[in-house]
Design a protein around this motif. Structure first.
Motif, PDB file in Angstrom:
ATOM      1  N   PHE A   1      37.039  -0.857  34.374  1.00 48.05           N
ATOM      2  CA  PHE A   1      36.835  -0.451  32.981  1.00 48.05           C
ATOM      3  C   PHE A   1      38.199  -0.164  32.365  1.00 48.05           C
ATOM      4  O   PHE A   1      39.182   0.045  33.082  1.00 48.05           O
ATOM      5  CB  PHE A   1      35.949   0.798  32.889  1.00 48.05           C
ATOM      6  CG  PHE A   1      34.628   0.664  33.604  1.00 48.05           C
ATOM      7  CD1 PHE A   1      33.695  -0.274  33.205  1.00 48.05           C
ATOM      8  CD2 PHE A   1      34.327   1.479  34.688  1.00 48.05           C
ATOM      9  CE1 PHE A   1      32.480  -0.414  33.869  1.00 48.05           C
ATOM     10  CE2 PHE A   1      33.117   1.365  35.351  1.00 48.05           C
ATOM     11  CZ  PHE A   1      32.194   0.414  34.942  1.00 48.05           C
ATOM     12  N   ALA A   2      38.250  -0.135  31.027  1.00 42.98           N
ATOM     13  CA  ALA A   2      39.531   0.091  30.365  1.00 42.98           C
ATOM     14  C   ALA A   2      39.343   0.906  29.098  1.00 42.98           C
ATOM     15  O   ALA A   2      38.231   1.033  28.570  1.00 42.98           O
ATOM     16  CB  ALA A   2      40.207  -1.239  30.046  1.00 42.98           C
ATOM     17  N   TYR A   3      40.443   1.441  28.624  1.00 42.70           N
ATOM     18  CA  TYR A   3      40.509   2.113  27.327  1.00 42.70           C
ATOM     19  C   TYR A   3      41.778   1.627  26.622  1.00 42.70           C
ATOM     20  O   TYR A   3      42.868   1.700  27.199  1.00 42.70           O
ATOM     21  CB  TYR A   3      40.602   3.634  27.477  1.00 42.70           C
ATOM     22  CG  TYR A   3      39.411   4.282  28.132  1.00 42.70           C
ATOM     23  CD1 TYR A   3      38.348   4.788  27.382  1.00 42.70           C
ATOM     24  CD2 TYR A   3      39.345   4.405  29.525  1.00 42.70           C
ATOM     25  CE1 TYR A   3      37.258   5.404  27.994  1.00 42.70           C
ATOM     26  CE2 TYR A   3      38.263   5.019  30.143  1.00 42.70           C
ATOM     27  CZ  TYR A   3      37.222   5.509  29.378  1.00 42.70           C
ATOM     28  OH  TYR A   3      36.140   6.110  29.983  1.00 42.70           O
ATOM     29  N   THR A   4      41.636   1.112  25.404  1.00 46.58           N
ATOM     30  CA  THR A   4      42.829   0.898  24.590  1.00 46.58           C
ATOM     31  C   THR A   4      43.175   2.228  23.925  1.00 46.58           C
ATOM     32  O   THR A   4      42.290   2.997  23.537  1.00 46.58           O
ATOM     33  CB  THR A   4      42.621  -0.173  23.511  1.00 46.58           C
ATOM     34  OG1 THR A   4      41.379   0.077  22.817  1.00 46.58           O
ATOM     35  CG2 THR A   4      42.580  -1.563  24.106  1.00 46.58           C
ATOM     36  N   MET A   5      44.480   2.486  23.802  1.00 49.01           N
ATOM     37  CA  MET A   5      44.976   3.649  23.054  1.00 49.01           C
ATOM     38  C   MET A   5      45.531   3.091  21.746  1.00 49.01           C
ATOM     39  O   MET A   5      46.717   2.817  21.618  1.00 49.01           O
ATOM     40  CB  MET A   5      46.056   4.376  23.853  1.00 49.01           C
ATOM     41  CG  MET A   5      45.642   4.862  25.221  1.00 49.01           C
ATOM     42  SD  MET A   5      44.321   6.108  25.211  1.00 49.01           S
ATOM     43  CE  MET A   5      45.092   7.444  24.302  1.00 49.01           C
TER      44      MET A   5
ATOM     45  N   ILE B   1      40.481   2.237  36.577  1.00 52.79           N
ATOM     46  CA  ILE B   1      40.540   2.413  35.132  1.00 52.79           C
ATOM     47  C   ILE B   1      41.884   1.908  34.612  1.00 52.79           C
ATOM     48  O   ILE B   1      42.939   2.221  35.166  1.00 52.79           O
ATOM     49  CB  ILE B   1      40.358   3.896  34.751  1.00 52.79           C
ATOM     50  CG1 ILE B   1      39.048   4.443  35.338  1.00 52.79           C
ATOM     51  CG2 ILE B   1      40.384   4.071  33.237  1.00 52.79           C
ATOM     52  CD1 ILE B   1      37.812   3.696  34.912  1.00 52.79           C
ATOM     53  N   CYS B   2      41.832   1.152  33.523  1.00 54.36           N
ATOM     54  CA  CYS B   2      43.042   0.615  32.890  1.00 54.36           C
ATOM     55  C   CYS B   2      43.247   1.267  31.523  1.00 54.36           C
ATOM     56  O   CYS B   2      42.277   1.550  30.810  1.00 54.36           O
ATOM     57  CB  CYS B   2      42.904  -0.901  32.714  1.00 54.36           C
ATOM     58  SG  CYS B   2      44.232  -1.665  31.747  1.00 54.36           S
TER      59      CYS B   2
ATOM     60  N   CYS C   1      35.740  -1.991  27.253  1.00 53.46           N
ATOM     61  CA  CYS C   1      36.962  -1.310  26.819  1.00 53.46           C
ATOM     62  C   CYS C   1      36.816  -0.701  25.428  1.00 53.46           C
ATOM     63  O   CYS C   1      37.061  -1.369  24.426  1.00 53.46           O
ATOM     64  CB  CYS C   1      38.122  -2.319  26.836  1.00 53.46           C
ATOM     65  SG  CYS C   1      39.727  -1.619  26.403  1.00 53.46           S
ATOM     66  N   PRO C   2      36.441   0.589  25.313  1.00 47.48           N
ATOM     67  CA  PRO C   2      36.473   1.259  24.010  1.00 47.48           C
ATOM     68  C   PRO C   2      37.893   1.630  23.613  1.00 47.48           C
ATOM     69  O   PRO C   2      38.851   1.394  24.360  1.00 47.48           O
ATOM     70  CB  PRO C   2      35.614   2.506  24.245  1.00 47.48           C
ATOM     71  CG  PRO C   2      35.788   2.807  25.694  1.00 47.48           C
ATOM     72  CD  PRO C   2      35.950   1.467  26.383  1.00 47.48           C
TER      73      PRO C   2
END
Length: 420
Positions: free
Chosen positions: A203-207, A83-84, A380-381
């Motif tokens: 998978f990734a998540y932008t903050m 996870i990124c 990436c949500p």
């Protein structure tokens, strides 16, 4: 570490980090051809690398283009997806990011916030609905002459503090965690040179979102269009019946755009728009740059066709003039990709709930690095970072909302391990 134990962490450094980071000018420049578009973005990048290395994250590094990569190694025997977490270092060209003075309004009680360096800049309680959720919190603003930089240094500070806590608390079980900090997101180039092979995430998540508790899985689809008008230049003393000014033709085209629809100021929710963002030129040649947005990708072509039809009808009134109309894809609605991987949003929503908030799934009237990352093969949500009133002098964020974002990151990585 249990949900209860994560939620009882209290030694946050996110507010202090954020206040340091916003004082480093990282404004990007749309007119620069380099990557990063401004070398000063690397000043923050160098500091972040130093801090990551000091946490014991040994592979932290910045490449020649200003991208930062780092890995928090797995501490579990389970096979967990990688996870990124991603945020961007640049701030918007729309308002100055130089000499930002962060101010903390402790124990906010619902008052209007008059910013001291320009008292005409007032953050009014009545105009910022989420201030109602900040009573008793510590609200951070700029001083009135600059933006604050919560977009997206709040996200950077949250990822950095989460990294510190993960290194400090090995009892929070997780797989490999990747960190990606990007330049130039505000000018649409945030992942142009991102090395996804080097990143090696699943998978990734932008903050990079707004209100605490929100997670976004839908963006605009976006194109850019350039309309170039070729006029006829003649000495103005001898111009009667001959001159055909490209400047005036361009102005007529802009004036002919719909005024009660298809513009940012006349649309909301999932309505699309056509928006002129730059005009330049002379009598002989003028250029208008547009951004074209819609949540339904198929509608972009309809908006572009309507825009070109307006241009054509105006230019046809000037028989010696011509125009060219070119369209360039910018990004696409990430929902088209994320719907194929529902577990990413499910874990994001559950993480927000475990962090003590009501999780709210949203769409964005805009885009994030996650829009393009999703179509590059890294779904990436976008999770909230807590900032509000982006790109202007009224920008603000609360320390407590940033702490909630840190907890959300910890729950996300814990949940991926738990469900593996």
């Amino acid at each position: 570490m249990s949900t209860f134990e994560i939620n009882n962490i209290s030694d946050f450094s996110v507010s202090e980090r954020f206040q340091r980071y916003v004082q480093i000018d990282t404004q990007s420049d749309v007119n620069s051809p380099t990557c990063p578009s401004t070398e000063k973005q690397k000043n923050l990048g160098k500091l972040l690398v130093e801090e990551l290395l000091s946490l014991g994250i040994s592979d932290a590094a910045m490449d020649e283009n200003g991208y930062i990569y780092a890995t928090i190694p797995s501490n579990t025997s389970k096979k967990v997806p990688v996870i990124c977490f991603c945020s961007h270092m640049d701030t918007s060209p729309d308002s100055s990011g130089k000499d930002v003075k962060p101010l903390v309004h402790y124990n906010y009680q619902g008052q209007d916030l008059v910013l001291p360096d320009d008292t005409s800049i007032v953050i009014k309680y009545a105009e910022h609905p989420d201030l109602a959720n900040q009573i008793g919190n510590d609200v951070i603003t700029a001083s009135g002459t600059t933006l604050l930089g919560a977009d997206d240094k709040a996200g950077i500070a949250e990822i950095m503090d989460a990294a510190r806590l993960l290194m400090k608390h090995p009892e929070i079980k997780h797989g490999d965690i990747k960190i990606l900090f990007t330049p130039d997101e505000e000018i649409g180039r945030g992942v142009d040179k991102a090395d996804l092979k080097r990143l090696a995430a699943d998978f990734a998540y932008t903050m990079d979102g707004e209100k605490a508790g929100t997670i976004e899985d839908e963006t605009f689809s976006a194109d850019g269009a350039t309309l170039t008008i070729h006029g006829v230049s003649v000495h103005p003393g001898f111009a009667k019946g001959k001159m055909q000014s490209a400047i005036k033709i361009a102005s007529a085209i802009i004036d002919a755009l719909p005024k009660d629809r298809l513009s940012p100021e006349s649309t909301n929710k999932k309505d699309g728009f056509v928006h002129p963002v730059h005009i330049s030129g002379s009598v002989e040649k003028a250029e208008i740059q547009f951004i074209i947005r819609d949540h339904a990708t198929a509608n972009l072509k309809k908006h572009e066709d309507e825009l070109e039809a307006i241009a054509k009808s105006i230019v046809e009134c000037y028989p010696n003039c011509t125009y060219t109309f070119t369209v360039k894809e910018q990004y696409r609605n990430m929902k088209e990709v994320l719907d194929q991987h529902p577990e990413i949003m499910e874990i994001g929503m559950e993480a927000i709930t475990r962090a003590g908030m009501v999780a709210e799934r949203r769409s964005i009237r805009g885009g994030t690095d996650g829009s393009r990352l999703s179509f590059m093969g890294l779904p990436c949500p976008n999770i909230f970072a807590g900032g509000h009133a982006f790109h202007g002098k009224q920008e603000w964020v609360s320390a407590q909302d940033m702490e909630k974002a840190v907890k959300t990151i910890l729950h996300v990585v814990s949940l991926w391990e738990e469900k593996a």
